[in-house]
Scaffold this motif. Structure first.
Motif, PDB file in Angstrom:
ATOM      1  N   THR A  56       0.802  -1.222   0.000  1.00  0.00           N
ATOM      2  CA  THR A  56       0.000   0.000   0.000  1.00  0.00           C
ATOM      3  C   THR A  56       0.835   1.273   0.000  1.00  0.00           C
ATOM      4  OG1 THR A  56      -0.122   0.010   2.418  1.00  0.00           O
ATOM      5  CG2 THR A  56      -1.868  -1.169   1.240  1.00  0.00           C
ATOM      6  N   SER A  57       2.158   1.160  -0.003  1.00  0.00           N
ATOM      7  CA  SER A  57       3.001   2.347   0.049  1.00  0.00           C
ATOM      8  C   SER A  57       4.344   2.059  -0.599  1.00  0.00           C
ATOM      9  CB  SER A  57       3.231   2.777   1.507  1.00  0.00           C
ATOM     10  OG  SER A  57       3.990   1.781   2.190  1.00  0.00           O
ATOM     11  N   ALA A  58       5.091   3.130  -0.878  1.00  0.00           N
ATOM     12  CA  ALA A  58       6.430   2.970  -1.446  1.00  0.00           C
ATOM     13  C   ALA A  58       7.337   2.211  -0.487  1.00  0.00           C
ATOM     14  CB  ALA A  58       7.018   4.347  -1.770  1.00  0.00           C
ATOM     15  N   GLU A  59       7.158   2.445   0.804  1.00  0.00           N
ATOM     16  CA  GLU A  59       7.984   1.742   1.792  1.00  0.00           C
ATOM     17  C   GLU A  59       7.738   0.231   1.725  1.00  0.00           C
ATOM     18  OE1 GLU A  59       8.826   1.726   6.631  1.00  0.00           O
ATOM     19  OE2 GLU A  59       7.310   3.058   5.766  1.00  0.00           O
ATOM     20  N   GLU A  60       6.471  -0.169   1.620  1.00  0.00           N
ATOM     21  CA  GLU A  60       6.172  -1.596   1.538  1.00  0.00           C
ATOM     22  C   GLU A  60       6.655  -2.192   0.221  1.00  0.00           C
ATOM     23  OE1 GLU A  60       2.170  -1.500   4.377  1.00  0.00           O
ATOM     24  OE2 GLU A  60       1.986  -1.973   2.252  1.00  0.00           O
ATOM     25  N   ILE A  61       6.617  -1.413  -0.859  1.00  0.00           N
ATOM     26  CA  ILE A  61       7.111  -1.911  -2.142  1.00  0.00           C
ATOM     27  C   ILE A  61       8.624  -2.085  -2.088  1.00  0.00           C
ATOM     28  CG2 ILE A  61       7.368  -1.349  -4.587  1.00  0.00           C
ATOM     29  CD1 ILE A  61       4.671   0.118  -4.393  1.00  0.00           C
ATOM     30  N   ALA A  62       9.326  -1.146  -1.453  1.00  0.00           N
ATOM     31  CA  ALA A  62      10.773  -1.275  -1.298  1.00  0.00           C
ATOM     32  C   ALA A  62      11.120  -2.518  -0.491  1.00  0.00           C
ATOM     33  CB  ALA A  62      11.336  -0.031  -0.622  1.00  0.00           C
ATOM     34  N   GLU A  63      10.340  -2.803   0.526  1.00  0.00           N
ATOM     35  CA  GLU A  63      10.564  -4.014   1.327  1.00  0.00           C
ATOM     36  C   GLU A  63      10.320  -5.258   0.480  1.00  0.00           C
ATOM     37  OE1 GLU A  63       8.895  -6.166   5.418  1.00  0.00           O
ATOM     38  OE2 GLU A  63       8.310  -4.114   4.905  1.00  0.00           O
ATOM     39  N   LEU A  64       9.273  -5.231  -0.352  1.00  0.00           N
ATOM     40  CA  LEU A  64       8.994  -6.355  -1.242  1.00  0.00           C
ATOM     41  C   LEU A  64      10.188  -6.626  -2.157  1.00  0.00           C
ATOM     42  CD1 LEU A  64       6.812  -8.316  -2.596  1.00  0.00           C
ATOM     43  CD2 LEU A  64       6.425  -6.421  -4.196  1.00  0.00           C
ATOM     44  N   ALA A  65      10.827  -5.556  -2.605  1.00  0.00           N
ATOM     45  CA  ALA A  65      11.971  -5.691  -3.509  1.00  0.00           C
ATOM     46  C   ALA A  65      13.248  -6.077  -2.780  1.00  0.00           C
ATOM     47  CB  ALA A  65      12.192  -4.381  -4.273  1.00  0.00           C
TER      48      ALA A  65
END
Length: 426
Positions: free
Chosen positions: A338-347
């Protein structure tokens, strides 16, 4: 001595203008003298021509090039070699592959030969040269090796417009994709995610289309960061027409990439096959908004197939425009983000946040850190343990260098190991 009717001087004139700058800087550009050697003019010329002979994702073409090399593969096609002769050459390197292709090689050769001509081959390179596009091959230092995970379906080469040096940053990139018929909600989320990732030092990757793709590219450029658009046609075919100016800006600030040569038109099949490159080249793929039949689900499928982290953004349960995302989360194990922070963690880059001036700051970094330490720290997660092998893949460093860097970080208290795996210290 000639190759396909062209002298070495003529080949050099064709190929020289499209050699990427890092390769040119490595030494003087000279024509190749034989049929082997990764830097020869003939090998680069052959790979460039092969991008025009088959359709994207043609695994038969990829298998032949992998088994006997691009130069002999192109000779076999252009000079009309019979299938048994080609099979014998393949069998010398891979008997199992030769046995598997025995029933279909003749048809494959017939499929490629109508597109093969000297004039067409020369025109490919002339068009790219006029456009200042370059041809990046697997032998180049800047080749994005992540696409090799596509196996025999990997591209023979890539035609690129823009800053070729950015190809090395694809190891820290996120593909943000979604529906062309996006809602205001979807475009808002896409722009927030793109700008947040840009502030964290990520390349954003998408397909240049209307809707979510366009929102991603615009938001990244507005953040004064680089973005990458993979095209379904040649890099001279800026499609859709309504995004011509946007794609020109992408080429100026980031990269336009295609596996088909200049002059190639986008088709429905090519859009679908383009999606596999978006998924393979990126560290992770996130579907921002998609209906049940959205083409972006095809990108998600490619990401899942080759083991890339896959995320999806939830939307209103009453919105058909988000039903594809909900299905990915429910049925295909996509991570809800739901956020750029969570997407960065996914990556795989958790714990990072933008600084007040938009520059990237990373927990655990020190101003005196060298490039190796920075890359390893960026690759470590505070919550998800990683092996040395995984860190080597993410950082692009050798296993030995990763181990040495981890040892130093362990002594500094910035990394810790548990059961043979490594974590970033809190």
């Amino acid at each position: 001595m000639t190759f396909l009717g062209l002298t070495d001087e003529q080949l050099s004139a064709c190929v020289g203008p499209v050699v990427p700058a890092p390769t040119r800087q490595a030494g003087p550009f000279t024509p190749g003298s034989g049929e082997t050697g990764p830097s020869t003019t003939r090998a680069r010329f052959a790979r460039g021509v092969m991008t025009a002979l088959g359709e994207p994702g043609d695994t038969d073409a990829g298998a032949i090039v992998g088994a006997i090399g691009p130069v002999r593969a192109l000779r076999a096609i252009v000079e009309g070699w019979e299938a048994p002769r080609v099979l014998d050459l393949i069998r010398e390197n891979d008997p199992a592959m030769a046995d598997g292709m025995q029933g279909r090689l003749a048809k494959a050769l017939e499929r490629w030969r109508p597109r093969a001509s000297q004039s067409a081959a020369v025109r490919i390179f002339e068009s790219a040269g006029h456009l200042r596009a370059v041809l990046v091959t697997p032998e180049d230092a800047c080749w994005p090796h992540a696409v090799d995970d596509l196996g025999d379906g990997a591209p023979h080469a890539l035609w690129v417009r823009g800053d070729v040096g950015l190809l090395g940053s694809l190891g820290r990139s996120v593909a943000l994709v979604g529906a062309r018929a996006a809602t205001g909600y979807g475009e808002h989320v896409a722009m927030e995610a793109a700008s947040g990732l840009a502030d964290r030092g990520f390349l954003t990757v998408s397909g240049g289309a209307y809707g979510i793709d366009g929102a991603v590219h615009r938001a990244t450029l507005a953040s004064d960061a680089a973005t990458v658009a993979f095209l379904a046609g040649g890099v001279d075919r800026l499609y859709p027409a309504g995004h011509t100016e946007l794609l020109r800006r992408v080429a100026e600030r980031g990269l336009l990439i295609a596996e088909l040569p200049c002059g190639s038109s986008p088709t429905k099949w090519r859009f679908l096959m383009r999606n596999r490159l978006i998924a393979a080249a990126s560290t992770a793929t996130v579907v921002v908004e998609a209906g049940r039949r959205s083409g972006s689900l095809n990108t998600a499928g490619h990401a899942a197939t080759i083991g890339r982290p896959l995320g999806a953004v939830p939307g209103p349960v009453t919105s058909p425009a988000s039903s594809g995302c909900h299905r990915l989360i429910r049925e295909y194990g996509a991570e809800c983000v739901t956020s750029a922070e969570e997407i960065a963690e996914l990556a795989g880059f958790a714990g990072e946040a933008p600084s007040a001036d938009g520059a990237e700051t990373t927990s655990g970094r020190d101003a005196s850190d060298g490039p190796e330490a920075i890359r390893v720290i960026d690759a470590l997660s505070a919550r998800k343990p990683r092996s040395v092998g995984e860190l080597s893949i993410v950082t692009g460093m050798s296993t030995r260098d990763v181990i040495a860097t981890l040892g130093a970080l362990d002594l500094d208290g910035r990394a810790r190991h548990r059961d043979g795996l490594w974590l970033k210290s809190p």
